[in-house]
Design an enzyme around this catalytic site. Structure first.
Site, short mmCIF file in Angstrom:
data_model
loop_
_atom_site.label_atom_id
_atom_site.label_comp_id
_atom_site.label_asym_id
_atom_site.label_seq_id
_atom_site.Cartn_x
_atom_site.Cartn_y
_atom_site.Cartn_z
N GLY A 1 12.44 -11.96 -43.89
CA GLY A 1 12.33 -13.30 -44.44
C GLY A 1 11.22 -14.08 -43.77
N GLU B 1 4.69 -4.23 -37.77
CA GLU B 1 4.55 -4.08 -39.23
C GLU B 1 3.16 -3.56 -39.58
OE1 GLU B 1 5.11 -6.63 -43.36
OE2 GLU B 1 4.89 -7.70 -41.47
#
Length: 404
Positions: A134, A250
């Site tokens: 999120g 990431e």
């Protein structure tokens, strides 16, 4: 687990024995029968895949270097490399994946409390709990620190309201690691990290249809969602530091995947060279008939090879320095560019057959190549846009002054 006392060949023999006993025979005969992964989600209704996932999860070999005390493999880097080699030798795909493995888990190991580690790591390691991220919001993409999703302190819980966008796999996720605003008087210093149950009342996900016909991303809405107080990750208003570290993981994982070719496709694609030879043809000297396309493919192959070698070197440096660094922004930028070039060259090599959407006039690989090319347009956006990554490189790697 057996202690091999540093005897790597004995460990390799043990890995082969274990794989012989646990890798499903149907997959061994035809590795392509393993389901393609999308947002960490595969066909768990496939009995062979489910059995393979359970075996790897219980062994901890889906996360081979994670601490054994939480269920991870507890392997050394050398042992993990051998495991990777032996799985590759028989075409075995690691069934434990997704954002919990790539981003959340490694950052939780570094920044999490012992209580949060014991609560959340085992489910990731066994492949039982799927996570989503999120971060981005409709009004906070490149300027992520401008996020407005609020978390109010209600005494015994947090009350979260707001929305996120481009939430990969949110419609499949069990939990979300989520940036929220807990102080409106400050920007970066007013952000906290919460771990949210995606099945809680008030959570809604809406898949977004992309131009390639798939919906890997979602809009995610939080309406008065109650989050237990103990699901605050890191210090109150101190989530931005964790957020940046997680982004390094990431970008590291995205760049590694982009450099590896067309991974996880349900229908295997030819390489650019195979497609060019098959569709364009060769001249009388045995070279690709189109000289300009031949030059551009050669340039791409050299760049891709250099990138793969650089990724490997950066990975070794990251391990010695205890994790990825801002250099991941360089790799993410380069990986996105190379992946997009590869997919565009593949479609161009196929000529008009490379523009198939559906129908009997196009083969499965032709349709997949076109849709993959369209999907790759997002490579330079997801995980931090190319423009943002260049800014990070400018400031954090090259040390150039901020033009502001």
């Amino acid at each position: 687990m057996a202690d091999f006392g540093g005897d790597l060949e004995a460990f390799r023999a043990d890995v082969r024995t274990w794989l012989d006993a646990n890798f499903p025979e149907g997959f061994r005969r035809d590795p392509s029968r393993q389901p393609a992964l999308a947002a960490g989600v595969a066909d768990d209704d496939n009995p062979d895949w489910k059995a393979w996932k359970t075996a790897v999860g219980e062994k901890g070999w889906g996360t081979p270097t994670w601490p054994a005390e939480y269920g991870g493999g507890g392997l050394s880097r050398q042992e993990a490399r051998i495991l990777h080699e032996e799985m590759g030798r028989i075409g075995a795909r690691n069934p434990i994946s997704g954002m919990g493995v790539m981003m959340f888990g490694p950052t939780l190991i570094e920044y999490g409390t012992e209580e949060l580690k014991r609560q959340h790591l085992p489910g990731i390691i066994r492949g039982e709990v799927r996570w989503c991220q999120g971060y981005s919001e409709p009004g906070a993409g490149s300027d992520l620190a401008g996020l407005q999703t609020r978390a109010e302190d209600k005494g015994d819980h947090w009350l979260v309201s707001g929305s996120k966008i481009w939430t990969s796999g949110a419609n499949f996720a069990d939990r979300c690691f989520c940036l929220v605003r807990t102080d409106t008087s400050k920007k970066h210093e007013g952000i906290s990290f919460l771990l949210i149950d995606m099945k809680a009342p008030g959570v809604e996900t809406r898949p977004i249809l992309l131009i390639n016909g798939t919906s890997p991303f979602c809009e995610t809405f939080f309406t008065d969602v109650k989050v237990p107080k103990d699901q605050l990750w890191g210090p109150l208003n101190g989530g931005w530091t964790i957020a940046k570290r997680l982004l390094q993981h990431e970008r590291d994982n995205i760049s590694t995947g982009l450099g590896g070719g067309n991974i996880g496709q349900a229908i295997p694609l030819p390489t650019v060279v195979e497609a060019a030879k098959g569709y364009v043809g060769l001249d009388e000297t045995g070279r690709l008939a189109d000289a300009d396309l031949r030059r551009r493919i050669t340039d791409h192959l050299m760049e891709a090879k250099a990138f793969q070698l650089t990724v490997r070197r950066a990975a070794d440096e990251a391990k010695s320095n205890q994790g990825p660094s801002a250099v991941t922004s360089i790799m993410k930028y380069a990986g996105a560019k190379i992946a997009q070039e590869r997919n565009e060259l593949l479609v161009e090599s196929m000529g008009q057959q490379g523009f198939g959407w559906e129908g009997e006039g196009f083969s499965g690989p032709e349709i997949t190549a076109f849709r993959t090319m369209l999907r790759s347009k997002a490579n330079s956006i997801e995980g931090g846009t190319s423009e943002i990554n260049l800014n990070v490189v400018s400031k954090r790697v090259l040390g150039l002054p901020d033009p502001k």
